[in-house]
Scaffold this active site. Structure first.
Site, PDB file in Angstrom:
ATOM      1  N   LYS A  85       0.814  -1.222   0.000  1.00 56.71           N
ATOM      2  CA  LYS A  85       0.000   0.000   0.000  1.00 56.71           C
ATOM      3  C   LYS A  85       0.847   1.271   0.000  1.00 56.71           C
ATOM      4  O   LYS A  85       0.456   2.286  -0.562  1.00 56.71           O
ATOM      5  CB  LYS A  85      -0.924   0.005   1.222  1.00 56.71           C
ATOM      6  CG  LYS A  85      -2.002  -1.077   1.188  1.00 56.71           C
ATOM      7  CD  LYS A  85      -3.057  -0.783   0.143  1.00 56.71           C
ATOM      8  CE  LYS A  85      -4.205  -1.777   0.200  1.00 56.71           C
ATOM      9  NZ  LYS A  85      -5.133  -1.595  -0.946  1.00 56.71           N
ATOM     10  N   GLU A 107     -10.028   5.700   2.691  1.00 55.44           N
ATOM     11  CA  GLU A 107     -10.792   4.573   3.224  1.00 55.44           C
ATOM     12  C   GLU A 107      -9.787   3.488   3.584  1.00 55.44           C
ATOM     13  O   GLU A 107      -8.674   3.488   3.078  1.00 55.44           O
ATOM     14  CB  GLU A 107     -11.766   4.041   2.162  1.00 55.44           C
ATOM     15  CG  GLU A 107     -11.193   2.997   1.176  1.00 55.44           C
ATOM     16  CD  GLU A 107     -10.131   3.555   0.228  1.00 55.44           C
ATOM     17  OE1 GLU A 107     -10.028   4.785   0.096  1.00 55.44           O
ATOM     18  OE2 GLU A 107      -9.397   2.750  -0.377  1.00 55.44           O
ATOM     19  N   SER A 374       1.841  -9.585  -0.691  1.00 59.43           N
ATOM     20  CA  SER A 374       1.513  -8.155  -0.696  1.00 59.43           C
ATOM     21  C   SER A 374       1.666  -7.494   0.669  1.00 59.43           C
ATOM     22  O   SER A 374       1.860  -6.288   0.775  1.00 59.43           O
ATOM     23  CB  SER A 374       0.094  -7.951  -1.220  1.00 59.43           C
ATOM     24  OG  SER A 374      -0.811  -8.714  -0.456  1.00 59.43           O
TER      25      SER A 374
END
Lengths: 394, 257
Positions: A85, A107, A374
């Site tokens: 991210k 969000e 990830s």
């Protein structure tokens, strides 16, 4: 092709109030993406702050244990804040700063994107507010604390299913209230144009590195790249530089929850159909009247009823394949990777590991597979323990 | 009936309710009551699970309606029963996915059959309009466009293609009652009037007769939603006389000068 379209998918289905904001964003992005100073700054942040390039690790034990394809793990879990991210967040926050914005909103599902946004906001001296489904604030309490520690304000969202989709809706509402000084750091390759493109570009560093690292290590490209797909940002990042190389199989692993034949699933491509929601045309889990379905997955980060428009298009043209993975399979994979390789993957990433466990043995030993890890699984340990009937406190 | 009929002779009062809140029988009664009490156009909200342009009041109305089991087909059946019995135009207000998933052509054809005059989709801006507006046109419906306080130079482009009326969003943010409306409404309206003779109505945040009268100084009509939906929320199936009373008060304020 119309602006911001991936085949029939994508577009800009948002209230008029936001149109000038997304147009300004598009204009700014088109300028800065080719601006040397911006790219130098971003690369410095990627390398010095986020810890890029992330390792491409040969998982020898898992490879031998599964007895098929050679398995490499792309270690996005080793990035600062513990997931992919941060790539997108550093890019978007830097862009927002260049645009003169002083406040970012976001969000978050599992909390990884929220933590990353709060981190970048702290670093760049910006105000930060994060919207998170009430249900998710309970599942990921530690991340809520981290965001506050980093100086962000966290708003629990109680409406609807109180999960990721409601957090996205609430952040969109917040953006329509305050636009001038605020940038919405959307966390995945979704929403109205230009977000799917911007997020994909910032995440594409993953496949750029995989390609370079693989050529250096093996002298060739991998046969398959696997990644989990919720909105699909880590997956598109891992796929992007291979899209034009059809020899590389691209496999997205969706969260099937309790199974694609139950209502408790979040496998959008397996169970959804074409619709328009959250600014984009794509596939969505919905009922016959277009009401968005209350989806479910053990993974808060994949618990979303839609998928990014570029994935929908890659599915349509059969360039990528999308497979459902259940909670059970993901939890098994979470434990397997921890036990076998000493790497605790995020429960999201464990969905990709789970499918790799099925696929690798069917592939020859001369084949190479890359699994995008990830994120790291520290945040999930308490929830998985509970799933296994152990009551531990964080 | 055409949307334009609502703007003949007087300032138009456009009243919004969410269909099926608390049930369709009440909705049907509310429509008759509002038409008889002085509304000139009724916006019928088809509930959507995730109405991103709505504040808490209309959001909750959507949830109540959906949990009561209302569907697009049941709403069509209700409007079909009203055809010819309500003497003011009605439009649907809903979200893109409700129309798209029903099949845009099928939806528009059915809406026209049921006597509906137009549709409003707050998540379909100018850039995506043709996908819906072209289908509306062939079905004989008008596609209503919105402009916002952030629209600025976009107003010209949007207003020049406007049909029915131009929905002027008074404030930033979502629907809901506001104590104060800060946007310079007359400037917005003037920008619209410079390019089109399609009427302009103001909505978002209006609740009191005073606010309505003030908005109508420059606008051709006012749109009120949340204030009516609040009455329905409070009184449920007994809300009909309260809504009637409210509509009469707004009507009187609009007719004053």
């Amino acid at each position: 092709m119309k602006k911001g379209r991936y085949g029939i998918h994508g577009g800009q289905y948002i209230p008029e109030t936001l149109m000038n904001a997304v147009n300004e964003l598009e204009e700014a992005y088109n300028f800065y993406k080719n601006d040397k100073e911006f790219n130098d700054e971003l690369n410095a942040l990627f390398n010095e702050y986020a810890g890029r390039p992330s390792r491409l690790y040969y998982a020898e034990k898992v490879t031998h244990d599964l007895g098929g394809a050679k398995i490499y793990l792309k270690r996005e879990d080793l990035n600062h804040t513990g997931a992919h991210k941060i790539n997108n967040v550093l890019g978007q926050t830097l862009l927002a700063k260049k645009m003169g914005k002083t406040r970012v909103i976001a969000e978050t599902g599992a909390g990884q994107h929220g933590v990353a946004t709060a981190t970048a906001a702290a670093l760049m001296g910006m105000e930060c507010e994060v919207f998170m489904g009430l249900e998710d604030t309970k599942r990921q309490a530690l991340n809520v604390y981290k965001m506050r520690l980093l100086g962000a304000k966290v708003h629990p969202v109680e409406s609807g299913t109180a999960t990721l989709k409601d957090a996205v809706s609430e952040t969109m509402r917040e953006w329509t209230k305050r636009i001038d000084d605020t940038h919405y750091v959307l966390g995945s390759v979704m929403g109205p144009h230009p977000f799917p493109e911007i997020v994909r570009d910032f995440q594409s560093v993953i496949s750029k590195e995989i390609k370079e690292q693989m050529l250096e290590r093996e002298g060739r490209l991998p046969d398959a790249v696997l990644a989990c797909v919720g909105g699909g940002s880590n997956a598109i990042g891992a796929f992007y530089h291979f899209i034009d190389t059809p020899e590389v199989a691209l496999i997205g692993c969706e969260a099937a929850g309790r199974g694609v034949n139950t209502k408790e699933t979040a496998a959008t491509i397996a169970t959804g159909r074409l619709g328009i929601f959250h600014g984009m045309k794509s596939y969505f889990c919905q009922d016959e009247y277009g009401q968005i379905a209350p989806v479910y997955s053990i993974s808060a980060g994949l618990d979303y009823p839609g998928v990014g428009p570029e994935h929908a298009h890659l599915y349509d043209i059969k360039r990528a394949q999308y497979v459902p993975v259940t909670d059970d399979e993901a939890v098994n994979a979470f434990e397997y990777m921890s036990r076998t390789e000493g790497i605790i993957p995020a429960i999201e990433s464990a969905h990709a590991v789970a499918y790799a466990m099925k696929l690798a043995p069917q592939m020859g030993k001369d084949k190479i597979m890359v699994i995008n890890i990830s994120g790291r699984g520290d945040k999930d340990c308490a929830a998985i323990a509970r799933y296994r009937g152990e009551d531990i406190s964080e | 009936m055409r949307i334009r009929d609502a703007f003949e002779n007087r300032k138009a009062f456009i009243a919004f309710i969410t269909c099926g809140d608390p049930d369709l029988e009440t909705t049907e009664k509310l429509i008759h009551e509002m038409a008889e009490s002085g509304a000139d156009l009724i916006e019928l909200g088809i509930p959507f699970s995730d109405p991103t342009a709505e504040g808490p009041t209309i959001f909750s109305a959507n949830m109540r309606a959906l949990s009561g089991g209302v569907t697009t087909d049941k709403i069509f059946e209700m409007t079909e029963r009203l055809k010819g019995r309500v003497n003011i135009p009605m439009v649907f207000m809903t979200y893109a996915n409700v129309v798209f998933s029903y099949g845009t052509e099928r939806f528009c054809r059915r809406a026209a059959e049921c006597g509906i005059s137009g549709i409003i989709l707050p998540d379909v801006p100018y850039e995506e309009k043709e996908e819906f507006a072209s289908v509306c046109r062939s079905a004989g419906l008008e596609f209503v466009s919105l402009i916002a306080p952030t629209s600025h130079e976009r107003i010209k482009m949007i207003a020049s293609e406007a049909e029915g009326f131009v929905y002027c969003v008074s404030s930033l943010g979502v629907t809901g009652v506001r104590s104060e409306i800060k946007t310079d409404i007359s400037e917005m309206i003037n920008a619209v009037k410079a390019v089109t003779d399609v009427p302009a109505a103001v909505g978002f945040g209006i609740s009191t007769p005073e606010q309505a009268a003030r908005m109508a100084e420059s606008a051709d009509g006012v749109i009120i939603g949340s204030a009516i939906v609040k009455l329905v929320e409070k009184y449920g199936s007994d809300s009909v006389p309260y809504v009637g009373e409210y509509v009469k008060n707004i009507r009187a304020a609009l007719d004053k000068k």
